[in-house]
Design a protein around this motif. Structure first.
Motif, PDB file in Angstrom:
ATOM      1  N   LEU A 111       0.823  -1.207   0.000  1.00 36.07           N
ATOM      2  CA  LEU A 111       0.000   0.000   0.000  1.00 36.07           C
ATOM      3  C   LEU A 111       0.855   1.254   0.000  1.00 36.07           C
ATOM      4  CD1 LEU A 111      -2.457  -1.127   2.790  1.00 36.07           C
ATOM      5  CD2 LEU A 111      -2.744  -1.349   0.333  1.00 36.07           C
ATOM      6  N   GLY A 112       2.153   1.078   0.227  1.00 37.76           N
ATOM      7  CA  GLY A 112       3.075   2.206   0.274  1.00 37.76           C
ATOM      8  C   GLY A 112       3.780   2.364  -1.059  1.00 37.76           C
ATOM      9  N   THR A 113       5.052   2.586  -0.982  1.00 36.73           N
ATOM     10  CA  THR A 113       5.870   2.734  -2.175  1.00 36.73           C
ATOM     11  C   THR A 113       6.932   1.645  -2.185  1.00 36.73           C
ATOM     12  OG1 THR A 113       7.477   4.186  -1.092  1.00 36.73           O
ATOM     13  CG2 THR A 113       5.552   5.246  -2.114  1.00 36.73           C
ATOM     14  N   GLU A 114       7.653   1.549  -3.280  1.00 35.63           N
ATOM     15  CA  GLU A 114       8.714   0.549  -3.358  1.00 35.63           C
ATOM     16  C   GLU A 114       9.797   0.815  -2.321  1.00 35.63           C
ATOM     17  OE1 GLU A 114      11.887  -1.115  -6.611  1.00 35.63           O
ATOM     18  OE2 GLU A 114       9.977  -0.337  -7.330  1.00 35.63           O
ATOM     19  N   SER A 115      10.100   2.079  -2.086  1.00 36.69           N
ATOM     20  CA  SER A 115      11.154   2.414  -1.118  1.00 36.69           C
ATOM     21  C   SER A 115      10.650   2.422   0.325  1.00 36.69           C
ATOM     22  CB  SER A 115      11.777   3.768  -1.457  1.00 36.69           C
ATOM     23  OG  SER A 115      10.793   4.781  -1.407  1.00 36.69           O
ATOM     24  N   ALA A 116       9.361   2.584   0.521  1.00 30.79           N
ATOM     25  CA  ALA A 116       8.772   2.575   1.871  1.00 30.79           C
ATOM     26  C   ALA A 116       7.510   1.725   1.849  1.00 30.79           C
ATOM     27  CB  ALA A 116       8.464   3.995   2.337  1.00 30.79           C
ATOM     28  N   PRO A 117       7.679   0.383   1.791  1.00 29.30           N
ATOM     29  CA  PRO A 117       6.504  -0.483   1.682  1.00 29.30           C
ATOM     30  C   PRO A 117       5.635  -0.455   2.933  1.00 29.30           C
ATOM     31  CG  PRO A 117       8.488  -1.786   1.981  1.00 29.30           C
ATOM     32  CD  PRO A 117       8.923  -0.357   1.841  1.00 29.30           C
ATOM     33  N   LEU A 118       4.360  -0.664   2.732  1.00 30.74           N
ATOM     34  CA  LEU A 118       3.385  -0.757   3.810  1.00 30.74           C
ATOM     35  C   LEU A 118       2.400  -1.848   3.391  1.00 30.74           C
ATOM     36  CD1 LEU A 118       2.021   0.290   6.412  1.00 30.74           C
ATOM     37  CD2 LEU A 118       0.770   1.895   4.963  1.00 30.74           C
ATOM     38  N   TYR A 119       2.323  -2.892   4.185  1.00 35.83           N
ATOM     39  CA  TYR A 119       1.514  -4.037   3.809  1.00 35.83           C
ATOM     40  C   TYR A 119       0.228  -4.084   4.616  1.00 35.83           C
ATOM     41  CZ  TYR A 119       5.836  -5.285   1.567  1.00 35.83           C
ATOM     42  OH  TYR A 119       6.961  -5.259   0.786  1.00 35.83           O
ATOM     43  N   GLY A 120      -0.857  -4.475   3.947  1.00 37.81           N
ATOM     44  CA  GLY A 120      -2.155  -4.586   4.594  1.00 37.81           C
ATOM     45  C   GLY A 120      -2.202  -5.771   5.545  1.00 37.81           C
ATOM     46  N   GLU A 121      -3.329  -5.909   6.205  1.00 40.29           N
ATOM     47  CA  GLU A 121      -3.491  -6.914   7.271  1.00 40.29           C
ATOM     48  C   GLU A 121      -4.525  -7.954   6.873  1.00 40.29           C
ATOM     49  OE1 GLU A 121      -5.499  -6.790  11.678  1.00 40.29           O
ATOM     50  OE2 GLU A 121      -4.321  -5.068  11.038  1.00 40.29           O
ATOM     51  N   PHE A 122      -4.157  -9.241   6.979  1.00 33.38           N
ATOM     52  CA  PHE A 122      -5.113 -10.320   6.750  1.00 33.38           C
ATOM     53  C   PHE A 122      -6.193 -10.305   7.828  1.00 33.38           C
ATOM     54  CE2 PHE A 122      -1.715 -12.934   4.502  1.00 33.38           C
ATOM     55  CZ  PHE A 122      -2.344 -12.896   3.277  1.00 33.38           C
ATOM     56  N   ALA A 123      -7.399 -10.697   7.438  1.00 34.09           N
ATOM     57  CA  ALA A 123      -8.506 -10.791   8.409  1.00 34.09           C
ATOM     58  C   ALA A 123      -9.577 -11.710   7.841  1.00 34.09           C
ATOM     59  CB  ALA A 123      -9.102  -9.412   8.670  1.00 34.09           C
ATOM     60  N   GLY A 124     -10.343 -12.296   8.735  1.00 32.63           N
ATOM     61  CA  GLY A 124     -11.555 -13.005   8.352  1.00 32.63           C
ATOM     62  C   GLY A 124     -11.377 -14.256   7.515  1.00 32.63           C
ATOM     63  N   ALA A 125     -10.357 -15.048   7.759  1.00 32.68           N
ATOM     64  CA  ALA A 125     -10.202 -16.298   7.016  1.00 32.68           C
ATOM     65  C   ALA A 125     -11.365 -17.234   7.333  1.00 32.68           C
ATOM     66  CB  ALA A 125      -8.880 -16.971   7.369  1.00 32.68           C
ATOM     67  N   CYS A 126     -11.882 -17.888   6.310  1.00 34.23           N
ATOM     68  CA  CYS A 126     -12.947 -18.877   6.494  1.00 34.23           C
ATOM     69  C   CYS A 126     -12.931 -19.837   5.309  1.00 34.23           C
ATOM     70  CB  CYS A 126     -14.312 -18.208   6.641  1.00 34.23           C
ATOM     71  SG  CYS A 126     -14.833 -17.279   5.197  1.00 34.23           S
ATOM     72  N   PHE A 127     -13.516 -20.988   5.498  1.00 32.98           N
ATOM     73  CA  PHE A 127     -13.551 -22.016   4.460  1.00 32.98           C
ATOM     74  C   PHE A 127     -14.963 -22.174   3.928  1.00 32.98           C
ATOM     75  CE2 PHE A 127      -9.681 -22.864   6.664  1.00 32.98           C
ATOM     76  CZ  PHE A 127      -8.826 -23.333   5.679  1.00 32.98           C
ATOM     77  N   ALA A 128     -15.062 -22.392   2.616  1.00 31.28           N
ATOM     78  CA  ALA A 128     -16.355 -22.642   1.978  1.00 31.28           C
ATOM     79  C   ALA A 128     -16.847 -24.034   2.366  1.00 31.28           C
ATOM     80  CB  ALA A 128     -16.222 -22.535   0.460  1.00 31.28           C
ATOM     81  N   ASP A 129     -18.127 -24.262   2.156  1.00 37.46           N
ATOM     82  CA  ASP A 129     -18.715 -25.561   2.485  1.00 37.46           C
ATOM     83  C   ASP A 129     -18.059 -26.708   1.725  1.00 37.46           C
ATOM     84  OD1 ASP A 129     -20.456 -24.413   4.283  1.00 37.46           O
ATOM     85  OD2 ASP A 129     -22.140 -24.342   2.876  1.00 37.46           O
ATOM     86  N   ASP A 130     -17.483 -26.428   0.547  1.00 41.65           N
ATOM     87  CA  ASP A 130     -16.843 -27.489  -0.235  1.00 41.65           C
ATOM     88  C   ASP A 130     -15.504 -27.934   0.353  1.00 41.65           C
ATOM     89  OD1 ASP A 130     -14.958 -25.537  -0.953  1.00 41.65           O
ATOM     90  OD2 ASP A 130     -15.516 -25.528  -3.074  1.00 41.65           O
ATOM     91  N   ARG A 131     -15.016 -27.207   1.365  1.00 41.81           N
ATOM     92  CA  ARG A 131     -13.766 -27.521   2.063  1.00 41.81           C
ATOM     93  C   ARG A 131     -12.538 -27.434   1.165  1.00 41.81           C
ATOM     94  NH1 ARG A 131     -14.670 -31.287   6.766  1.00 41.81           N
ATOM     95  NH2 ARG A 131     -12.714 -32.182   6.087  1.00 41.81           N
ATOM     96  N   ARG A 132     -12.699 -26.910  -0.046  1.00 40.05           N
ATOM     97  CA  ARG A 132     -11.594 -26.796  -0.992  1.00 40.05           C
ATOM     98  C   ARG A 132     -11.242 -25.344  -1.270  1.00 40.05           C
ATOM     99  NH1 ARG A 132     -10.007 -30.988  -4.042  1.00 40.05           N
ATOM    100  NH2 ARG A 132      -9.609 -29.626  -5.804  1.00 40.05           N
ATOM    101  N   THR A 133     -12.006 -24.406  -0.718  1.00 37.96           N
ATOM    102  CA  THR A 133     -11.765 -22.987  -0.957  1.00 37.96           C
ATOM    103  C   THR A 133     -11.703 -22.250   0.371  1.00 37.96           C
ATOM    104  OG1 THR A 133     -13.015 -23.145  -3.026  1.00 37.96           O
ATOM    105  CG2 THR A 133     -12.552 -20.929  -2.187  1.00 37.96           C
ATOM    106  N   MET A 134     -10.613 -21.497   0.561  1.00 37.59           N
ATOM    107  CA  MET A 134     -10.486 -20.640   1.738  1.00 37.59           C
ATOM    108  C   MET A 134     -10.567 -19.200   1.254  1.00 37.59           C
ATOM    109  SD  MET A 134      -7.489 -20.220   4.636  1.00 37.59           S
ATOM    110  CE  MET A 134      -6.215 -19.862   3.462  1.00 37.59           C
TER     111      MET A 134
END
Length: 114
Positions: free
Chosen positions: A72-95
């Motif tokens: 989310l930042g620049t190449e020289s000053a990177p800023l990375y977003g935050e993972f949230a809300g992981a869940c699995f689909a009913d098919d158990r093959r997709t997260m």
């Protein structure tokens, strides 16, 4: 290296689950936790400028699954977003997992190992 949830230390009323044992230090700041199709845990962890999806096998073995590199930042000053809300689909093959910023959702397909 095993990380085991000590069920005697789990206190759902206080929303507390402690990971104990060798490797527990890997899980510094998980703020979203879900159960995997195999019965392990998937954790969204942030802090220290990095965001990871980390998991445990059903036997408590920790593993790194993914690292968020959406800059989310620049190449020289990177800023990375935050993972949230992981869940699995009913098919158990997709997260599905979200990233707060820039507001993206990813679908990760398996099969996921048991």
């Amino acid at each position: 290296m095993a990380v085991r949830a000590n069920h005697q230390r789990a206190d759902p009323g206080r929303r507390v689950l402690r990971c104990t044992g060798p490797g527990a230090e890997l899980f510094k700041t998980p703020d979203n936790i879900c159960v995997t199709p195999a019965g392990g845990l998937m954790l969204c962890q942030d802090g220290d400028g990095d965001s990871y999806l980390m998991g445990t096998t059903v036997d408590g073995e920790p593993y790194l699954f993914a690292r968020n590199r959406q800059n989310l930042g620049t190449e020289s000053a990177p800023l990375y977003g935050e993972f949230a809300g992981a869940c699995f689909a009913d098919d158990r093959r997709t997260m599905f997992v979200n990233c707060y910023a820039p507001g993206t959702t990813s679908a990760i397909t398996g099969p996921f190992r048991g």
